[in-house]
Scaffold this active site. Structure first.
Site, PDB file in Angstrom:
ATOM      1  N   HIS A   1    -106.782 -34.542  87.652  1.00 35.81           N
ATOM      2  CA  HIS A   1    -106.222 -34.553  86.717  1.00 35.81           C
ATOM      3  C   HIS A   1    -106.716 -33.229  86.078  1.00 35.81           C
ATOM      4  O   HIS A   1    -107.906 -32.901  86.268  1.00 35.81           O
ATOM      5  CB  HIS A   1    -106.571 -36.048  85.487  1.00 35.81           C
TER       6      HIS A   1
ATOM      7  N   HIS B   1    -107.158 -43.569  85.452  1.00 38.51           N
ATOM      8  CA  HIS B   1    -108.733 -44.179  86.115  1.00 38.51           C
ATOM      9  C   HIS B   1    -108.942 -44.365  84.049  1.00 38.51           C
ATOM     10  O   HIS B   1    -109.735 -45.040  83.871  1.00 38.51           O
ATOM     11  CB  HIS B   1    -108.983 -43.798  86.251  1.00 38.51           C
TER      12      HIS B   1
END
Length: 271
Positions: free
Chosen positions: A235, A193
Site C-alpha cells: 500500500h 488492514h
C-alpha cells in the site's frame, strides 16, 4: 509604298523569332502582372469569394486551437497540487517499501513484517470473534462480540466496495495473498488492514476496561499494522491513512446502530 511593304515583309521573314517554333518566346510569362487598363474587368470564376461555410469553419478552428493549447500548457492549481501530492506519496511509499522484494534492503525482516500485517487481517478476527461468541456465556459479552462481528463484516464490505471502485495499484508489483482474495482485499486503496486495526483498537478502547500500558500497546499495534503494509510494498502511505480514517468512521457507525442485548440474543438463537 509597295517597295517599303516588300522590305518590311522581307524583314519579318528574316527575323527568326517569327518562326513557329519560337512563337512562345514572344508571349508574356504566366506570372507577369497584367497591364493596367482604364476599364475594370468583371470578376471571373477565380475571383469569387469563398463559401461562407468554409470561412466559418476556419474561424472556429483558429479560435479553438489556442484554447486547447492553453488548457494543456496552463493546468489549474488544483491539478498541479494533486499531481505534486501524488508524486510525493509514491516517492515516499517506495522509500518506505524496504521489505517489498527479495532484493530489498530489509528483505530478511520480510517474514516478521508480514506476520504483523496478518494480525490485522479480517479472517483471523472474524474466526476468533465467532469462536469467542460460541464460548461466551454472559449476555454482556455476547452483546459486545455480536456488535464486533457486525463491525468486522461492515469493514470487509466497505473496503471491498471502495477498492473495486477506485482500483488503485500498490507502489510495487506485489500479488495479493490467498487470505487477501478471501476478504476481497485485492487493490491498494484503502488499506483494509489499517481500517480494521483502527476500528478494532477504537472498539476495544471504548468497550473494554484496560490498563494504560495495554491501551498504549493497542494504539501502537494499529500503527504497526498500517506501517507493515507500506514496508512490504502492498500500500501507499495515503492508502494507510485513508484506512485509518475509514476505520474510525466505521466505529462511529457501529456505535450509532448498536444492537441491544435482546437483539443479539434473537440473532444468536436464530443462528
Amino acid at each position: 509604298m509597295p517597295a517599303s511593304q516588300s522590305r518590311a515583309r522581307a524583314r519579318d521573314r528574316s527575323n527568326v523569332l517569327n518562326r513557329a517554333e519560337f512563337l512562345s518566346l514572344n508571349q508574356p510569362p504566366k506570372g507577369a502582372p497584367e497591364p493596367r487598363s482604364s476599364g475594370r474587368k468583371a470578376p471571373g470564376p477565380s475571383a469569387q469569394p469563398p463559401p461562407p461555410g468554409d470561412g466559418a469553419r476556419e474561424r472556429r478552428q483558429s479560435q479553438q486551437l489556442p484554447e486547447e493549447d492553453c488548457m494543456q500548457l496552463n493546468p489549474s492549481f488544483k491539478g498541479i497540487a494533486f499531481n505534486s501530492l501524488l508524486a510525493i506519496d509514491i516517492c515516499m511509499s517506495k522509500r518506505l517499501g524496504v521489505c517489498a522484494g527479495r532484493a530489498a534492503s530489509w528483505a530478511s525482516a520480510r517474514s516478521m513484517v508480514k506476520l504483523i500485517g496478518i494480525t490485522g487481517h479480517g479472517i483471523p478476527w472474524i474466526g476468533g470473534t465467532i469462536l469467542c461468541l460460541v464460548k461466551s456465556s454472559t449476555l454482556a459479552g455476547q452483546e459486545v462480540l455480536m456488535n464486533l462481528l457486525l463491525a468486522l463484516l461492515l469493514d470487509i464490505m466497505t473496503v471491498a466496495s471502495v477498492q473495486k471502485l477506485i482500483k488503485r495499484r500498490g507502489p510495487f508489483e506485489t500479488s495479493p495473498s490467498l487470505l487477501d482474495y478471501l476478504t476481497m482485499d485485492i487493490y491498494a486503496f484503502p488499506a483494509g488492514h489499517a481500517s480494521r486495526a483502527a476500528m478494532v483498537s477504537k472498539f476495544f478502547l471504548s468497550h473494554l476496561v484496560l490498563a494504560v500500558p495495554l491501551r498504549v500497546l493497542l494504539v501502537l499495534w494499529a500503527f504497526c499494522v498500517g506501517l507493515s503494509r507500506v514496508m512490504i510494498g502492498r500500500h501507499h502511505i495515503t492508502d494507510v491513512i485513508s484506512g485509518f480514517i475509514i476505520g474510525y468512521f466505521q466505529f462511529r457507525l457501529v456505535e450509532l446502530v448498536w444492537m441491544s442485548s435482546n437483539t443479539c440474543q434473537m440473532l444468536i438463537s436464530a443462528w
